[in-house]
Design an enzyme around this catalytic site. Structure first.
Site, mmCIF file in Angstrom:
data_model
loop_
_atom_site.group_PDB
_atom_site.id
_atom_site.type_symbol
_atom_site.label_atom_id
_atom_site.label_comp_id
_atom_site.label_asym_id
_atom_site.label_seq_id
_atom_site.Cartn_x
_atom_site.Cartn_y
_atom_site.Cartn_z
ATOM 1 N N SER A 1 0.833 -1.205 0.000
ATOM 2 C CA SER A 1 0.000 0.000 0.000
ATOM 3 C C SER A 1 0.867 1.255 0.000
ATOM 4 O O SER A 1 1.707 1.462 0.882
ATOM 5 C CB SER A 1 -0.910 0.028 1.226
ATOM 6 O OG SER A 1 -1.487 1.323 1.326
ATOM 7 N N HIS B 1 -0.939 -1.041 -4.261
ATOM 8 C CA HIS B 1 -2.301 -0.787 -3.747
ATOM 9 C C HIS B 1 -2.438 0.709 -3.476
ATOM 10 O O HIS B 1 -1.652 1.298 -2.736
ATOM 11 C CB HIS B 1 -2.476 -1.606 -2.462
ATOM 12 C CG HIS B 1 -3.835 -1.547 -1.852
ATOM 13 N ND1 HIS B 1 -4.884 -2.334 -2.280
ATOM 14 C CD2 HIS B 1 -4.320 -0.817 -0.818
ATOM 15 C CE1 HIS B 1 -5.949 -2.094 -1.531
ATOM 16 N NE2 HIS B 1 -5.648 -1.164 -0.637
ATOM 17 N N ASP C 1 -4.715 3.593 -2.018
ATOM 18 C CA ASP C 1 -5.829 3.840 -1.106
ATOM 19 C C ASP C 1 -6.347 5.261 -1.273
ATOM 20 O O ASP C 1 -5.700 6.221 -0.864
ATOM 21 C CB ASP C 1 -5.358 3.662 0.348
ATOM 22 C CG ASP C 1 -5.205 2.201 0.712
ATOM 23 O OD1 ASP C 1 -6.185 1.454 0.553
ATOM 24 O OD2 ASP C 1 -4.105 1.820 1.161
ATOM 25 N N MET D 1 -9.037 8.003 -0.277
ATOM 26 C CA MET D 1 -9.957 8.321 0.837
ATOM 27 C C MET D 1 -10.476 9.744 0.679
ATOM 28 O O MET D 1 -9.701 10.646 0.361
ATOM 29 C CB MET D 1 -9.204 8.223 2.164
ATOM 30 C CG MET D 1 -8.541 6.885 2.387
ATOM 31 S SD MET D 1 -7.626 6.886 3.921
ATOM 32 C CE MET D 1 -7.003 5.205 3.931
ATOM 33 N N HIS E 1 -8.090 1.203 -4.467
ATOM 34 C CA HIS E 1 -9.099 0.902 -3.438
ATOM 35 C C HIS E 1 -9.828 2.206 -3.108
ATOM 36 O O HIS E 1 -9.284 3.072 -2.429
ATOM 37 C CB HIS E 1 -8.361 0.338 -2.205
ATOM 38 C CG HIS E 1 -9.254 0.042 -1.044
ATOM 39 N ND1 HIS E 1 -8.736 -0.274 0.211
ATOM 40 C CD2 HIS E 1 -10.607 -0.008 -0.912
ATOM 41 C CE1 HIS E 1 -9.746 -0.502 1.044
ATOM 42 N NE2 HIS E 1 -10.879 -0.336 0.399
ATOM 43 N N MET F 1 -12.146 4.320 -1.186
ATOM 44 C CA MET F 1 -12.906 4.488 0.055
ATOM 45 C C MET F 1 -13.572 5.853 -0.027
ATOM 46 O O MET F 1 -13.217 6.800 0.678
ATOM 47 C CB MET F 1 -11.961 4.379 1.260
ATOM 48 C CG MET F 1 -11.509 2.947 1.513
ATOM 49 S SD MET F 1 -10.042 2.866 2.544
ATOM 50 C CE MET F 1 -8.780 3.087 1.283
ATOM 51 N N MET G 1 -11.779 -6.304 4.288
ATOM 52 C CA MET G 1 -11.037 -5.406 5.180
ATOM 53 C C MET G 1 -10.750 -6.144 6.490
ATOM 54 O O MET G 1 -11.655 -6.698 7.120
ATOM 55 C CB MET G 1 -11.857 -4.144 5.486
ATOM 56 C CG MET G 1 -11.946 -3.136 4.359
ATOM 57 S SD MET G 1 -10.372 -2.598 3.647
ATOM 58 C CE MET G 1 -9.529 -1.915 5.070
ATOM 59 N N GLY H 1 -1.521 1.371 9.423
ATOM 60 C CA GLY H 1 -0.854 1.176 10.700
ATOM 61 C C GLY H 1 -1.717 0.670 11.844
ATOM 62 O O GLY H 1 -1.308 0.731 13.004
ATOM 63 N N ASP I 1 -6.829 -6.812 3.525
ATOM 64 C CA ASP I 1 -6.243 -5.475 3.628
ATOM 65 C C ASP I 1 -6.362 -4.917 5.049
ATOM 66 O O ASP I 1 -7.473 -4.697 5.540
ATOM 67 C CB ASP I 1 -6.980 -4.551 2.645
ATOM 68 C CG ASP I 1 -6.420 -3.131 2.613
ATOM 69 O OD1 ASP I 1 -5.362 -2.878 3.209
ATOM 70 O OD2 ASP I 1 -7.077 -2.284 1.959
ATOM 71 N N GLY J 1 0.896 -2.294 4.050
ATOM 72 C CA GLY J 1 1.390 -0.918 4.024
ATOM 73 C C GLY J 1 2.575 -0.778 4.953
ATOM 74 O O GLY J 1 3.741 -0.864 4.537
HETATM 75 C C1 DX5 Z 1 -6.858 1.176 5.267
HETATM 76 C C2 DX5 Z 1 -6.296 0.921 3.893
HETATM 77 C C3 DX5 Z 1 -5.171 -0.075 3.892
HETATM 78 C C4 DX5 Z 1 -3.970 0.370 4.660
HETATM 79 C C5 DX5 Z 1 -3.024 -0.778 4.851
HETATM 80 O O1 DX5 Z 1 -8.002 1.942 5.143
HETATM 81 O O2 DX5 Z 1 -7.293 0.402 3.039
HETATM 82 O O3 DX5 Z 1 -4.831 -0.418 2.569
HETATM 83 O O4 DX5 Z 1 -3.283 1.399 4.039
HETATM 84 O O5 DX5 Z 1 -1.985 -0.347 5.665
HETATM 85 P P1 DX5 Z 1 -1.413 -1.257 6.840
HETATM 86 O O6 DX5 Z 1 -0.826 -2.476 6.191
HETATM 87 O O7 DX5 Z 1 -0.408 -0.377 7.489
HETATM 88 O O8 DX5 Z 1 -2.564 -1.606 7.742
HETATM 89 ZN ZN ZN Z 2 -6.658 -0.452 1.074
#
Ligand code: DX5
Ligand code: ZN
Length: 216
Positions: free
Chosen positions: A9, A34, A36, A38, A67, A69, A138, A146, A176, A198
C-alpha cells in the site's frame, strides 16, 4: 490454487521518494501497488486522488490496484481508469448502485473489486459475484494505515472463500489492513491470495528485507 500476490500500500510510503520506491518494488518482482483513495466522508481521512495516480502511471508497469474508500464512487470511475487504474475496488457500503458501478468498471476496461468492512456480512456480496473479479476483505476499519488486524475478520475471509469457490466464478480474494509477518500465514490459510501490506512493507527502511520477511 491461485498464486499469492503482494500488493504494497502506497499510503505508507515516504511520499518524497515514491519514484525510487516503485523501482525497488519492481526489482523485487512485486507486481501490484495498492492505491488507497480516501475522501474524508466515507472514511474519516483524506489521502490522494487521480492526479497522483496519473503522475505515477508513466513511471512504472506495476498493476494499479485502486481501493476507493469514497462515497458514491459512480462519480469517479472513468477518471480513475483514465488516470491508470487497472483494478478498481469499491465498497459495498458506499453506494446504492453496486451492480451498476461494478459493470461500469468492467466496461471501461478495468477489473472490478468489491470490498466489505469488518462488520459487513460476507453474504452481502452474493448478488454481485458475477460482476466481480476480486473481493477485498477489510481486516481493519478502513481509513488509516498502521492499525492492528482484527482477528474476527479472518472468519470473513474464510466465508468469502467458501462463497467464491462455490460460485464457480474466478474471483481473487484480497485482504487489507494490519498484515505483517506475524499474521500473514493465517491470512493466507483463511483463503486470501492477494495480500495488501502498508506499514510492514513501505513503512520499513529496508523494503527488500520487508518483502522477504513476508515470504515473497
Ligand atoms: C486502510 C487501507 C489499507 C492500509 C493498509 O483503510 O485500506 O490499505 O493502508 O496499511 P497497513 O498495512 O499499514 O494496515
Ligand atoms: Zn486499502
Amino acid at each position: 490454487m491461485k498464486k499469492n500476490i503482494l500488493s504494497p500500500s502506497l499510503l505508507a510510503v515516504d511520499f518524497s521518494k515514491i519514484g525510487d520506491t516503485l523501482q525497488t518494488l519492481e526489482r523485487n518482482n512485486v507486481e501490484y501497488i495498492h492505491l488507497d483513495v480516501m475522501d474524508g466522508i466515507f472514511v474519516p481521512n483524506i489521502s490522494f486522488g487521480q492526479p497522483l495516480i496519473k503522475s505515477l502511471r508513466n513511471k512504472t508497469n506495476l498493476i494499479f490496484d485502486t481501493h476507493l474508500m469514497i462515497k458514491d464512487p459512480e462519480r469517479y470511475i472513468e477518471s480513475f481508469i483514465k488516470a491508470g487504474s487497472d483494478i478498481i475496488t469499491i465498497h459495498i457500503e458506499s453506494t446504492f448502485f453496486v451492480k451498476d458501478v461494478l459493470q461500469k468498471i468492467r466496461s471501461c476496461g478495468a477489473k472490478a473489486g468489491l470490498s466489505i468492512k469488518p462488520n459487513t456480512k460476507p453474504e452481502s456480496v452474493v448478488p454481485y459475484l458475477e460482476y466481480c473479479d476480486m473481493i477485498l476483505v477489510m481486516t481493519v476499519e478502513p481509513g488509516f494505515g498502521g492499525q492492528k488486524l482484527i482477528p474476527e475478520t479472518l472468519d470473513n475471509i474464510k466465508k468469502i472463500k467458501e462463497i467464491a469457490d462455490s460460485s464457480g466464478y474466478n474471483i481473487d480474494i484480497e485482504a487489507d489492513g494490519g498484515i505483517d509477518s506475524s499474521n500473514i500465514e493465517l491470512v493466507k490459510e483463511s483463503g486470501a491470495n492477494i495480500i495488501v501490506a502498508g506499514s510492514s512493507v513501505l513503512g520499513k527502511s529496508d523494503i527488500t528485507a520487508a518483502i522477504k520477511a513476508l515470504g515473497f
